[in-house]
Design an enzyme around this catalytic site. Structure first.
Site, PDB file in Angstrom:
ATOM      1  N   GLU A  95     -10.083   8.686  12.264  1.00  0.00           N
ATOM      2  CA  GLU A  95     -11.530   8.608  12.509  1.00  0.00           C
ATOM      3  C   GLU A  95     -11.942   7.213  12.075  1.00  0.00           C
ATOM      4  OE1 GLU A  95     -15.008   8.134  11.994  1.00  0.00           O
ATOM      5  OE2 GLU A  95     -15.155   9.728  10.493  1.00  0.00           O
ATOM      6  N   GLU A 137     -18.553  -3.818  14.439  1.00  0.00           N
ATOM      7  CA  GLU A 137     -19.134  -2.907  13.435  1.00  0.00           C
ATOM      8  C   GLU A 137     -19.521  -3.717  12.192  1.00  0.00           C
ATOM      9  OE1 GLU A 137     -16.580   0.010  11.376  1.00  0.00           O
ATOM     10  OE2 GLU A 137     -18.108   1.504  11.865  1.00  0.00           O
ATOM     11  N   CYS A 171     -20.050   5.435  10.022  1.00  0.00           N
ATOM     12  CA  CYS A 171     -19.260   5.092  11.205  1.00  0.00           C
ATOM     13  C   CYS A 171     -20.021   5.418  12.486  1.00  0.00           C
ATOM     14  CB  CYS A 171     -17.920   5.813  11.176  1.00  0.00           C
ATOM     15  SG  CYS A 171     -18.069   7.526  10.710  1.00  0.00           S
ATOM     16  N   LYS A 175      -6.020  10.299  -1.082  1.00  0.00           N
ATOM     17  CA  LYS A 175      -6.326   9.013  -1.731  1.00  0.00           C
ATOM     18  C   LYS A 175      -7.759   8.589  -1.412  1.00  0.00           C
ATOM     19  CE  LYS A 175      -6.273   4.592  -0.934  1.00  0.00           C
ATOM     20  NZ  LYS A 175      -7.305   4.074  -1.825  1.00  0.00           N
TER      21      LYS A 175
HETATM   22  P1  NDP Z   1     -10.427   0.422   4.983  1.00  0.00           P
HETATM   23  O1  NDP Z   1     -10.107   0.963   6.300  1.00  0.00           O
HETATM   24  O2  NDP Z   1      -9.616  -0.699   4.452  1.00  0.00           O
HETATM   25  O3  NDP Z   1     -10.408   1.579   3.869  1.00  0.00           O
HETATM   26  C1  NDP Z   1     -10.344   2.950   4.119  1.00  0.00           C
HETATM   27  C2  NDP Z   1      -9.298   3.620   3.221  1.00  0.00           C
HETATM   28  O4  NDP Z   1      -7.982   3.180   3.603  1.00  0.00           O
HETATM   29  C3  NDP Z   1      -9.424   3.262   1.751  1.00  0.00           C
HETATM   30  O5  NDP Z   1      -9.042   4.375   0.967  1.00  0.00           O
HETATM   31  C4  NDP Z   1      -8.431   2.127   1.623  1.00  0.00           C
HETATM   32  O6  NDP Z   1      -8.017   1.919   0.304  1.00  0.00           O
HETATM   33  C5  NDP Z   1      -7.291   2.637   2.481  1.00  0.00           C
HETATM   34  N1  NDP Z   1      -6.386   1.610   2.977  1.00  0.00           N
HETATM   35  C6  NDP Z   1      -6.564   0.260   3.036  1.00  0.00           C
HETATM   36  N2  NDP Z   1      -5.484  -0.336   3.591  1.00  0.00           N
HETATM   37  C7  NDP Z   1      -4.598   0.641   3.874  1.00  0.00           C
HETATM   38  C8  NDP Z   1      -3.299   0.681   4.464  1.00  0.00           C
HETATM   39  N3  NDP Z   1      -2.693  -0.436   4.893  1.00  0.00           N
HETATM   40  N4  NDP Z   1      -2.675   1.858   4.619  1.00  0.00           N
HETATM   41  C9  NDP Z   1      -3.272   2.995   4.222  1.00  0.00           C
HETATM   42  N5  NDP Z   1      -4.489   3.047   3.647  1.00  0.00           N
HETATM   43  C10 NDP Z   1      -5.164   1.894   3.483  1.00  0.00           C
HETATM   44  O7  NDP Z   1     -11.942   0.002   4.968  1.00  0.00           O
HETATM   45  P2  NDP Z   1     -12.615  -1.066   3.991  1.00  0.00           P
HETATM   46  O8  NDP Z   1     -13.018  -0.361   2.795  1.00  0.00           O
HETATM   47  O9  NDP Z   1     -11.763  -2.267   3.773  1.00  0.00           O
HETATM   48  O10 NDP Z   1     -13.849  -1.522   4.864  1.00  0.00           O
HETATM   49  C11 NDP Z   1     -13.707  -2.557   5.840  1.00  0.00           C
HETATM   50  C12 NDP Z   1     -14.533  -2.267   7.044  1.00  0.00           C
HETATM   51  O11 NDP Z   1     -14.078  -1.081   7.643  1.00  0.00           O
HETATM   52  C13 NDP Z   1     -16.001  -2.009   6.786  1.00  0.00           C
HETATM   53  O12 NDP Z   1     -16.733  -3.174   6.739  1.00  0.00           O
HETATM   54  C14 NDP Z   1     -16.371  -1.141   7.929  1.00  0.00           C
HETATM   55  O13 NDP Z   1     -16.709  -1.926   9.038  1.00  0.00           O
HETATM   56  C15 NDP Z   1     -15.119  -0.366   8.220  1.00  0.00           C
HETATM   57  N6  NDP Z   1     -15.136   0.997   7.663  1.00  0.00           N
HETATM   58  C16 NDP Z   1     -15.347   2.008   8.525  1.00  0.00           C
HETATM   59  C17 NDP Z   1     -15.407   3.292   8.050  1.00  0.00           C
HETATM   60  C18 NDP Z   1     -15.640   4.412   8.973  1.00  0.00           C
HETATM   61  O14 NDP Z   1     -15.848   5.538   8.524  1.00  0.00           O
HETATM   62  N7  NDP Z   1     -15.609   4.170  10.252  1.00  0.00           N
HETATM   63  C19 NDP Z   1     -15.276   3.599   6.632  1.00  0.00           C
HETATM   64  C20 NDP Z   1     -15.000   2.459   5.802  1.00  0.00           C
HETATM   65  C21 NDP Z   1     -14.959   1.220   6.331  1.00  0.00           C
HETATM   66  P3  NDP Z   1      -8.847   0.895  -0.601  1.00  0.00           P
HETATM   67  O15 NDP Z   1     -10.230   1.406  -0.700  1.00  0.00           O
HETATM   68  O16 NDP Z   1      -8.163   0.925  -1.891  1.00  0.00           O
HETATM   69  O17 NDP Z   1      -8.754  -0.423   0.106  1.00  0.00           O
END
Ligand code: NDP
Length: 499
Positions: free
Chosen positions: A279, A410, A313, A205
């Site tokens: 991660e 972060e 990240c 996904k």
């Molecule tokens: P999320 O952790 O919400 O998103 C990552 C993935 O998880 C997306 O595909 C998201 O879907 C999916 N997801 C969301 N909620 C759930 C759930 N309950 N169960 C399973 N999968 C889920 O990150 P965000 O995009 O909301 O970003 C928020 C913050 O997270 C950022 O500001 C940043 O600080 C951090 N972040 C960190 C990352 C890293 O690599 N360390 C990467 C991305 C974000 P969908 O996109 O449809 O919500």
């Protein structure tokens, strides 16, 4: 490049000429062509080797964050679609993938790698359009690295017994993989390539704001002739991801994203037989000692925090500078960020592209406000930014203390929090004073100092005199709230095997 006739140096200060930026050089626009890319108006779910309509009948828009224009409509997978995708992956696993000779599996993975290389130009333009990253980065980093991951893991498919000597490595079954929006195709490659090489099938996904390159990868997978159902790609929101996590016929969850969602996932799989790798976020320390080659270190700091708009990240979002060189480093950093070009991600001159989404820009601006209200001093580049789209100027904060939220949380944007230190012990304490532990950087002339620090810092990756270097052969992953498990290298195979 258009070069103006204006002088590029100002009056000498302390005997050395001071460079003046934005006065002598103007770059003519160098937009990458979009003429060669092929995009549909609407994308369905990729299940069982075919694009199928979502049972909900719902679609959502994916937009270009640099222009706020709609690019395409994307299918939203509901619980029934997730179930269909998992069944398809299970069927493919039992029917052919687990029985296939490893060297035959490798051929498909090699083929996917080659097809990514062939379509690299198209993929990089689409990656920049959908996610906002500068084309230089998608073209030179994301897409080549994605191809390399498939290439590297293809090589392991028939050599697993050498990776795990005296063991009998066995695949797990169906892997549910959830990826974020910061490196969409690259994260898909990090997840899919080792899963396939170890004989697992996949339901992936992508993030809701960046689904396009994963769907182009689905087309590539079709073209590669990979048996139907071995890889399924389903789009949707967080609840689609949650359905995948909770599905009881999934054997492994691999997640990259926020620590918040990582914790939800860990709670969801507790007490099940699912294997998990997480991660998550980071707040990396980049440390400059006074004996470091300062210009090189400043370049590393710039790359560490402004690469991919800081949506990384492992971004070096906390800078620690040894007190004796602090003023010099700060001046160099301020000069350097004035040279960064912020704007159209498809322009080959652009250094810092668009912020991935409106909500992420709001988060970054919220943290900039918090930094100021906590008493830190802000410096932003004076560069112009486009009126439309989501953009943020490269930002530095000084007068930061350990307790400031901008030093602890972060931000995931182009915002650097700078602090000073005097001794090795002090900087190790400060660097480790974070709930995260994903990465770090050390800049010094002394090998002994590097070894001292790297053994004492709680970070999964520590770069010395460089930053943000990625390679499929190197394991990547964190400690503490940055998650657990490793991706990349031989370690990345272990995450998909019983052995
Ligand atoms: P999320 O952790 O919400 O998103 C990552 C993935 O998880 C997306 O595909 C998201 O879907 C999916 N997801 C969301 N909620 C759930 C759930 N309950 N169960 C399973 N999968 C889920 O990150 P965000 O995009 O909301 O970003 C928020 C913050 O997270 C950022 O500001 C940043 O600080 C951090 N972040 C960190 C990352 C890293 O690599 N360390 C990467 C991305 C974000 P969908 O996109 O449809 O919500």
């Amino acid at each position: 490049m258009a070069i103006s006739t204006k002088k590029t140096t100002a009056k000498p200060t302390n005997g050395s000429p001071k460079l003046k930026f934005n006065t002598g050089w103007e770059y003519a626009p160098a937009p990458e062509s979009k003429g060669h890319i092929q995009l549909k108006d609407r994308y369905d779910l990729f299940i069982g080797g075919k694009f199928v309509k979502p049972s909900s009948g719902n679609y959502f828009d994916t937009i270009n964050p640099a222009t706020e224009e709609k690019i395409a409509e994307i299918a939203e997978a509901n619980t029934a679609d997730v179930d269909k995708a998992v069944k398809s992956a299970r069927n493919a696993y039992e029917k052919w993938w687990k029985k296939m000779a490893p060297k035959e599996r490798a051929k498909y993975i090699f083929r996917i790698s080659r097809l990514i290389q062939e379509r690299a130009r198209e993929l990089s333009v689409i990656e920049s359009m959908d996610g906002g990253k500068a084309i230089r980065e998608s073209r030179d980093i994301d897409i080549p690295l994605a191809a390399n991951h498939f290439f590297y893991y293809a090589g392991w498919a028939d050599k697993l017994e050498y990776a795990f000597p005296n063991r009998v490595p066995q695949s797990l079954g169906v892997a549910g993989q959830i990826i974020p929006w910061n490196f969409p195709l690259l994260m898909a490659a990090w997840k899919i390539a080792p899963a396939l090489a170890t004989g697992n099938t996949v339901v992936l996904k992508p993030a809701e704001t960046t689904p396009l390159t994963a769907l182009k990868l689905a087309e590539i997978i079709q073209e590669s002739g990979l048996p139907e159902g071995v890889v399924n790609i389903i789009t949707g929101f967080g609840n689609t991801g949650a359905d995948l996590v909770y599905h009881n016929d999934v054997d492994k969850i691999a997640f990259t994203g926020s620590t918040e969602v990582g914790k939800i996932i860990q709670r969801a799989v507790a007490g099940t037989n699912k294997k998990v790798t997480l991660e998550l976020g980071g707040k990396a320390a980049n440390i400059i000692f006074d004996d470091a080659p300062l210009d090189q270190a400043v370049e590393g700091v710039i790359n560490g925090i402004f690469f991919n708009q800081g949506h990384v990240c492992c971004a070096g979002s906390r800078l620690f500078v040894q007190e004796s060189v602090y003023n010099k480093v700060l001046r160099k950093l301020k000069d350097r960020i004035e040279t960064l070009i912020v704007g159209d991600p498809l322009d080959k001159n652009t250094d810092v592209g668009a912020i991935n989404s409106k909500s992420q820009l709001e988060t970054i601006n919220k943290y900039i406000g918090i930094g100021k209200s906590e008493g830190a001093e802000m410096f932003q580049s004076s560069c112009p930014i486009p009126k439309k789209g989501f953009f943020c100027r490269p930002t530095l904060f000084t007068n930061v203390s350990q307790s400031h939220r901008i030093a602890q949380e972060e931000i995931f944007g182009p915002v650097l929090a700078i602090q000073t230190f005097r001794t090795d012990e002090e900087v190790i304490e400060k660097a480790n004073n974070t709930p995260y532990g994903l990465s770090a950087g050390v800049w010094t002339d002394k090998g002994s100092k590097i070894f001292n620090l790297t053994t004492k810092m709680r970070a999964g990756v520590v770069w010395a005199n460089t930053y943000n270097k990625f390679d499929p052969t190197s394991p990547f992953g964190g400690y503490k709230e940055s998650g657990f498990g490793r991706e990349g290298g031989v370690h990345g195979l272990g995450a998909y095997l019983k052995y």
